[in-house]
Design a protein around this motif. Structure first.
Motif, PDB file in Angstrom:
ATOM      1  N   SER A  69      -8.711  -5.697  18.008  1.00 38.73           N
ATOM      2  CA  SER A  69      -9.376  -6.970  17.727  1.00 38.73           C
ATOM      3  C   SER A  69      -9.797  -7.094  16.275  1.00 38.73           C
ATOM      4  CB  SER A  69     -10.572  -7.146  18.643  1.00 38.73           C
ATOM      5  OG  SER A  69     -11.496  -6.117  18.420  1.00 38.73           O
ATOM      6  N   GLY A  70      -9.838  -5.968  15.556  1.00 42.33           N
ATOM      7  CA  GLY A  70     -10.232  -6.007  14.148  1.00 42.33           C
ATOM      8  C   GLY A  70      -9.101  -6.367  13.200  1.00 42.33           C
ATOM      9  N   GLU A  71      -7.912  -6.660  13.730  1.00 40.77           N
ATOM     10  CA  GLU A  71      -6.796  -7.018  12.835  1.00 40.77           C
ATOM     11  C   GLU A  71      -7.051  -8.396  12.212  1.00 40.77           C
ATOM     12  OE1 GLU A  71      -2.946  -6.681  14.874  1.00 40.77           O
ATOM     13  OE2 GLU A  71      -3.829  -5.048  16.027  1.00 40.77           O
ATOM     14  N   VAL A  72      -6.606  -8.569  10.990  1.00 40.39           N
ATOM     15  CA  VAL A  72      -6.767  -9.876  10.338  1.00 40.39           C
ATOM     16  C   VAL A  72      -5.386 -10.320   9.850  1.00 40.39           C
ATOM     17  CG1 VAL A  72      -7.885 -11.118   8.445  1.00 40.39           C
ATOM     18  CG2 VAL A  72      -9.119  -9.306   9.620  1.00 40.39           C
ATOM     19  N   ASN A  73      -5.034 -11.570  10.154  1.00 42.28           N
ATOM     20  CA  ASN A  73      -3.698 -12.053   9.777  1.00 42.28           C
ATOM     21  C   ASN A  73      -3.759 -12.774   8.449  1.00 42.28           C
ATOM     22  OD1 ASN A  73      -2.588 -11.299  12.371  1.00 42.28           O
ATOM     23  ND2 ASN A  73      -3.949 -12.894  13.130  1.00 42.28           N
ATOM     24  N   VAL A  74      -3.063 -12.226   7.481  1.00 47.84           N
ATOM     25  CA  VAL A  74      -3.171 -12.792   6.137  1.00 47.84           C
ATOM     26  C   VAL A  74      -1.814 -13.287   5.642  1.00 47.84           C
ATOM     27  CG1 VAL A  74      -5.133 -11.324   5.552  1.00 47.84           C
ATOM     28  CG2 VAL A  74      -2.832 -10.546   5.007  1.00 47.84           C
ATOM     29  N   ARG A  75      -1.862 -14.029   4.574  1.00 46.80           N
ATOM     30  CA  ARG A  75      -0.627 -14.558   3.982  1.00 46.80           C
ATOM     31  C   ARG A  75       0.248 -13.414   3.481  1.00 46.80           C
ATOM     32  NH1 ARG A  75       0.571 -19.685   1.540  1.00 46.80           N
ATOM     33  NH2 ARG A  75      -1.521 -20.498   1.849  1.00 46.80           N
ATOM     34  N   HIS A  76      -0.381 -12.464   2.808  1.00 42.65           N
ATOM     35  CA  HIS A  76       0.406 -11.394   2.208  1.00 42.65           C
ATOM     36  C   HIS A  76      -0.479 -10.180   1.940  1.00 42.65           C
ATOM     37  CE1 HIS A  76       3.370  -9.382  -0.224  1.00 42.65           C
ATOM     38  NE2 HIS A  76       2.518  -9.307  -1.229  1.00 42.65           N
ATOM     39  N   THR A  77       0.038  -9.004   2.212  1.00 48.91           N
ATOM     40  CA  THR A  77      -0.702  -7.781   1.887  1.00 48.91           C
ATOM     41  C   THR A  77       0.029  -7.062   0.758  1.00 48.91           C
ATOM     42  OG1 THR A  77      -1.467  -7.524   4.143  1.00 48.91           O
ATOM     43  CG2 THR A  77      -1.494  -5.554   2.808  1.00 48.91           C
ATOM     44  N   VAL A  78      -0.709  -6.705  -0.258  1.00 56.22           N
ATOM     45  CA  VAL A  78      -0.085  -6.031  -1.407  1.00 56.22           C
ATOM     46  C   VAL A  78       0.025  -4.531  -1.090  1.00 56.22           C
ATOM     47  CG1 VAL A  78      -0.272  -5.560  -3.868  1.00 56.22           C
ATOM     48  CG2 VAL A  78      -1.144  -7.719  -2.938  1.00 56.22           C
ATOM     49  N   THR A  79       1.246  -4.042  -1.065  1.00 57.81           N
ATOM     50  CA  THR A  79       1.454  -2.629  -0.741  1.00 57.81           C
ATOM     51  C   THR A  79       1.189  -1.776  -1.989  1.00 57.81           C
ATOM     52  OG1 THR A  79       3.750  -2.664  -1.431  1.00 57.81           O
ATOM     53  CG2 THR A  79       3.305  -3.247   0.872  1.00 57.81           C
ATOM     54  N   VAL A  80       1.163  -0.475  -1.769  1.00 52.21           N
ATOM     55  CA  VAL A  80       0.969   0.436  -2.905  1.00 52.21           C
ATOM     56  C   VAL A  80       2.123   0.254  -3.901  1.00 52.21           C
ATOM     57  CG1 VAL A  80       0.974   2.860  -3.579  1.00 52.21           C
ATOM     58  CG2 VAL A  80      -0.412   2.114  -1.630  1.00 52.21           C
ATOM     59  N   GLN A  81       3.325   0.176  -3.366  1.00 44.81           N
ATOM     60  CA  GLN A  81       4.478   0.049  -4.268  1.00 44.81           C
ATOM     61  C   GLN A  81       4.385  -1.233  -5.096  1.00 44.81           C
ATOM     62  OE1 GLN A  81       8.300   0.086  -2.321  1.00 44.81           O
ATOM     63  NE2 GLN A  81       9.410   0.184  -4.260  1.00 44.81           N
ATOM     64  N   GLU A  82       4.075  -2.325  -4.412  1.00 45.45           N
ATOM     65  CA  GLU A  82       3.997  -3.603  -5.127  1.00 45.45           C
ATOM     66  C   GLU A  82       2.892  -3.564  -6.191  1.00 45.45           C
ATOM     67  OE1 GLU A  82       3.346  -6.932  -2.519  1.00 45.45           O
ATOM     68  OE2 GLU A  82       2.875  -8.248  -4.202  1.00 45.45           O
ATOM     69  N   GLY A  83       1.758  -3.011  -5.804  1.00 52.72           N
ATOM     70  CA  GLY A  83       0.631  -2.947  -6.742  1.00 52.72           C
ATOM     71  C   GLY A  83       0.985  -2.115  -7.964  1.00 52.72           C
ATOM     72  N   LEU A  84       1.621  -0.970  -7.729  1.00 47.55           N
ATOM     73  CA  LEU A  84       1.961  -0.098  -8.856  1.00 47.55           C
ATOM     74  C   LEU A  84       3.009  -0.750  -9.754  1.00 47.55           C
ATOM     75  CD1 LEU A  84       2.040   3.415  -7.131  1.00 47.55           C
ATOM     76  CD2 LEU A  84       0.320   2.539  -8.714  1.00 47.55           C
ATOM     77  N   GLU A  85       3.998  -1.363  -9.118  1.00 47.68           N
ATOM     78  CA  GLU A  85       5.051  -1.987  -9.934  1.00 47.68           C
ATOM     79  C   GLU A  85       4.490  -3.135 -10.764  1.00 47.68           C
ATOM     80  OE1 GLU A  85       8.294  -2.726  -7.236  1.00 47.68           O
ATOM     81  OE2 GLU A  85       8.857  -0.592  -7.207  1.00 47.68           O
ATOM     82  N   LYS A  86       3.605  -3.911 -10.157  1.00 42.58           N
ATOM     83  CA  LYS A  86       3.003  -5.026 -10.932  1.00 42.58           C
ATOM     84  C   LYS A  86       2.194  -4.485 -12.107  1.00 42.58           C
ATOM     85  CE  LYS A  86       3.045  -9.140  -8.287  1.00 42.58           C
ATOM     86  NZ  LYS A  86       2.485  -9.295  -6.947  1.00 42.58           N
ATOM     87  N   ALA A  87       1.643  -3.279 -11.914  1.00 43.53           N
ATOM     88  CA  ALA A  87       0.829  -2.705 -12.991  1.00 43.53           C
ATOM     89  C   ALA A  87       1.703  -2.038 -14.056  1.00 43.53           C
ATOM     90  CB  ALA A  87      -0.153  -1.700 -12.405  1.00 43.53           C
ATOM     91  N   GLY A  88       3.019  -2.011 -13.847  1.00 44.11           N
ATOM     92  CA  GLY A  88       3.908  -1.482 -14.872  1.00 44.11           C
ATOM     93  C   GLY A  88       4.570  -0.156 -14.533  1.00 44.11           C
ATOM     94  N   PHE A  89       4.346   0.370 -13.339  1.00 48.21           N
ATOM     95  CA  PHE A  89       5.036   1.611 -12.938  1.00 48.21           C
ATOM     96  C   PHE A  89       6.461   1.254 -12.514  1.00 48.21           C
ATOM     97  CE2 PHE A  89       0.608   2.730 -12.434  1.00 48.21           C
ATOM     98  CZ  PHE A  89       0.551   4.080 -12.736  1.00 48.21           C
TER      99      PHE A  89
END
Ligand code: BGC
Length: 806
Positions: A63-83
């Motif tokens: 019941s604690g799940e939340v449905n969101v538009r988009h979840t930023v994964t570790v890979q996406e976050g790192l790549e956006k930061a320049g990795f």
């Protein structure tokens, strides 16, 4: 059906604003567990491995799940930061095996769905897809990877309905993870381990692995997780989270861990008040990472300036200076007290505060206040809350195991603070531990003498007065017969009534039959990491609304045809509706921020979304105590410590209820500390442990922030179902704490082999959830047969109407 859902999927300003807050909370909640200086890192080509890289878990399941538009994964976050990710092949193979494993897992249950039953539903709640660990890495693969930097993300899912296990792949690393970590740590000069889980795992195997340069407890960070992690790894944000639970070295260190979640009938709380650090500190068991611990990129000096006592209040003033030279950061200062006594814990947290962002060389003064009553204990023999006589030592520091004594609070004589009725007592004593807290008080500390004359013992009137009733509610009430009033004592089922207002995704509704009298139909939606709504739904020309996405993972078990039959609608046949809400970090991470004003802002942000979509009650905050690291729902709870739990819940409540007409539902009251067997198990707990640990956070939330609803838990407490326990639902809540809101049951807490509907009303429950026609019938029959007093219905109806009639 009316709804406030949007007709387009455009990103709204509220969404943008709240997403930024989710990111901020995520950056503050990450805990840096070890770092030899490798962090922060410059963005670079990186080898990314592990189950949490692409399937980063944003929060637990159920019941604690939340449905969101988009979840930023570790890979996406790192790549956006320049990795730059160099391990695309491994990750692609991982992705294939994840998907194949999931399909296989779902298939087993989908077959069973052909013969649905209550047992099957329970089984589905218990089923959790365990993420694979991926291929075992080979040395030649690593050789071919042109970087010296590797980030390995171990993830663990857990959730409602079942507990974790002390086994490989659950609480422990599995052999692939261990082998891969060993190989990578030996190969890459910069090896960083990230833990993406809602609760501690056993990291003892790391002790004989060389080359792990940093360990980060990312927790489950909500929808902005990948961005927040990248910001922390690169030093854009200095980590400032600290643990709100102790991490044991291994599971065998957990008191009576071997009994946890094994017995469907009884859970003996043999450790009594010695929960979490209260146990580890008192019995000299060194945790791997202690309560309150967390590293920063900079260093701080905490200087105690003074502690003063004014009647019933103690105020400590400390100066915090960023003594580093490069990084700005925030520090958390914790105040512990050591009480003298032959049976009490080594120390307990009584106050904490967090600084603003301090640049190197800068200082801030923090004023940390607590009431003298924070030193109290409960004496079961005399049913009194008292402060023991003797010298109490105040210690201040940046973690529970790094504190300095700063002052002594001297209590010349035992002070009785309040006299109680014994409540919810166990048949026979349960606690088996005793710790004699003898310590030497260092010379030269300021001694503050508490005057017993400043205290008059409180007593309680257990004859609960009639609840509040606003004039509009009174007017409506006068026009309702008993049969009508009954309708407000139970919800209208999971789906609500067709003609009512509907927030797609709501899990509870009151009735829509009395809107002509000015009594709205109100919606109840889950939390705690945001509000759980349908992201997309369809409204047909006849007004009915159907979901368009699978919004809770248990639906994944339904075969397509059944999903289409029972749950999903057809977007082509009606108006598509959109509700994009914010996925915040899990409560366990919010607690790790130790930032109550941040918790309050999250509450306020959620409340704005409630107003946006027409939700009146948020089924949150959840503040059960983290008693054992294996509880499946630990991610939804704040801490092993009742003080920080209560502070966080009170702050969140303030935030939500600062919007008029929006309310929280503090849950699950009480002693719901395991998920397996939650419908049958009786938590056997001494009254002292209840009062000092398991009730404390709820009491604090009620007294500081007046939540307008409390949800009673599924389990029994000392032999009686919580929702059938008059001493719990009335004597304690209303008699002692003056709670003036609604007591509702947890969903389907009553029924066959569960708590009893009629007894619940008699015990002081106001709203049976999710209710439905059958429940109303049961109550009506009980009235007709003289088993249920009409007064109980009137009382419950008054309480509900007072809060829902505008
Ligand atoms: C959970 C509650 C939740 C309710 C409604 C129950 O299974 O224990 O926390 O609020 O469902 O979804």
């Amino acid at each position: 059906m009316r709804t406030k859902a949007h007709l387009t999927d455009q990103v709204t300003p509220l969404e943008q604003k709240n997403r930024a807050l989710s990111y901020e909370a995520a950056t503050e909640g990450i805990v840096l567990l070890s770092n030899d200086g490798v962090l922060p890192l410059q963005p670079c080509p990186v080898a990314l491995y592990g189950s949490g890289v692409q399937n980063t878990i944003k929060g637990g399941s159920g019941s604690g799940e939340v449905n969101v538009r988009h979840t930023v994964t570790v890979q996406e976050g790192l790549e956006k930061a320049g990795f730059e990710t160099l391990t695309g092949d491994w990750l692609a193979r991982y992705d294939r095996s994840w998907k194949a494993g999931k399909e296989q897992f779902l298939r087993t249950y989908r077959r069973k769905m052909l013969r649905p039953s209550t047992d099957l539903l329970n089984e589905l709640m218990e089923a959790e897809y365990r993420f694979p660990s991926g291929d075992v890495l080979r040395a030649d693969e690593l050789e071919a990877c042109p970087t010296d930097t590797c980030i390995y993300v171990v993830s663990r899912q857990s959730g409602e309905g079942h507990d974790r296990e002390d086994t490989a792949g659950s609480f422990r690393l599995d052999s692939t993870e261990e082998a891969n970590i060993r190989l990578c740590a030996a190969h890459f000069a910069q090896f960083i381990l990230i833990i993406n889980a809602g609760a501690p795992i056993d990291l003892s195997p790391l002790d004989d692995i060389q080359g792990i340069r940093a360990v980060v407890y990312m927790g489950q960070l909500g929808m902005e997780g990948g961005h927040a992690l990248a910001a922390m790894l690169t030093g854009q944000c200095t980590p400032s989270g600290k643990l709100a639970v102790s991490w044991p070295q291994r599971y065998s260190d957990v008191p009576w861990g071997e009994e946890f979640s094994r017995n469907p009938e009884k859970a003996w709380y043999r450790e009594g008040i010695y929960v979490g650090y209260r146990y580890y500190d008192s019995f000299d068991v060194a945790p791997r990472y202690p309560f309150g611990f967390g590293l920063s990129y900079t260093s701080f000096i905490i200087t105690h300036e003074r502690t003063i006592l004014k009647k019933e209040t103690v105020t400590c003033t400390v100066r915090v200076t960023n003594s580093g030279s490069r990084y700005a950061g925030k520090e958390i200062v914790q105040v512990y007290v050591r009480c003298p006594g032959s049976d009490c814990e080594y120390q307990r947290l009584v106050a904490f505060g967090k600084t603003e962002l301090l640049t190197p060389g800068c200082s801030q003064t923090l004023t940390l206040t607590f009431p003298v009553s924070a030193l109290s204990h409960y004496d079961e023999a005399e049913s009194v809350t008292y402060i023991a006589s003797g010298r109490h030592l105040l210690q201040i520091g940046g973690s529970s195991r790094e504190t300095e004594p700063v002052a002594v609070l001297d209590i010349p004589d035992r002070i009785v603070l309040s006299r109680h009725r014994p409540l919810c007592a166990a048949d026979r004593p349960v606690s088996e531990l005793r710790h004699s807290n003898t310590f030497t008080v260092p010379e030269g500390l300021p001694v503050l003498s508490v005057s017993p004359d400043d205290f008059t013992p409180r007593t309680f009137d257990y004859n609960v007065p009639d609840s509040l009733l606003s004039s509009n509610a009174a007017e409506a009430m006068n026009r309702l017969s008993i049969a009508d009033r009954l309708r407000f004592c139970a919800g209208t089922g999971f789906k609500g009534e067709p003609k009512g207002f509907c927030t797609p995704g709501a899990v509870g509704h009151t009735t829509a039959d009395y809107t002509a009298l000015g009594i709205p139909n109100v919606e109840l939606c889950d939390g705690p990491a945001g509000i759980r709504l349908e992201r997309r739904a369809v409204q047909y020309p006849n007004g009915t609304i159907r979901a368009l996405d699978v919004s809770i993972s248990v639906y994944e078990f339904f075969p397509d045809w059944l999903l289409r039959l029972l749950v999903l609608g057809n977007p082509k046949k009606g108006q598509v509706l959109y509700q994009f809400v914010t996925g915040f970090p899990i409560e366990a991470v919010v607690a790790q921020t130790w930032n109550t004003s941040l918790a309050e802002r999250i509450g306020r942000a959620v409340s704005e979304e409630m107003s946006e979509y027409g939700v009146t009650f948020w089924l949150s905050p959840a503040l059960n105590i983290v008693r054992n690291p294996l509880c499946g729902r630990n991610f939804e709870y704040y801490s092993e410590d009742p003080f920080i739990s209560g502070q966080m819940a009170a702050a969140t409540t303030r935030g939500v209820q600062s919007v008029k007409g929006n309310y929280v539902t503090a849950k699950h009251f009480c002693a719901n500390n395991q998920e397996s067997y939650r419908h049958t198990v009786s938590s056997e707990v001494d009254e002292r442990a209840l009062r000092e640990i398991y009730w404390k956070g709820f009491e604090m939330t009620v007294s500081e922030s007046q939540p307008k609803a409390i949800m009673s838990a599924y389990n029994k407490l000392n032999g009686t179902y919580c929702s059938n326990h008059r001493e719990l639902c009335t004597d304690l809540l209303r008699g002692e704490w003056a709670f003036d809101g609604i007591v509702m049951t947890d969903w389907y807490a009553t029924g066959e082999d569960r708590a009893d509907e009629v007894k619940a009303l008699q015990a002081g429950v106001d709203l049976l959830m999710p209710g439905g026609k059958n429940v109303v019938k049961i109550l009506a029959k009980a009235i007709a047969q003289g088993q249920l007093d009409e007064a109980a219905i009137t009382r419950a109806c008054r309480r509900v109407l007072h809060w829902i009639v505008p």
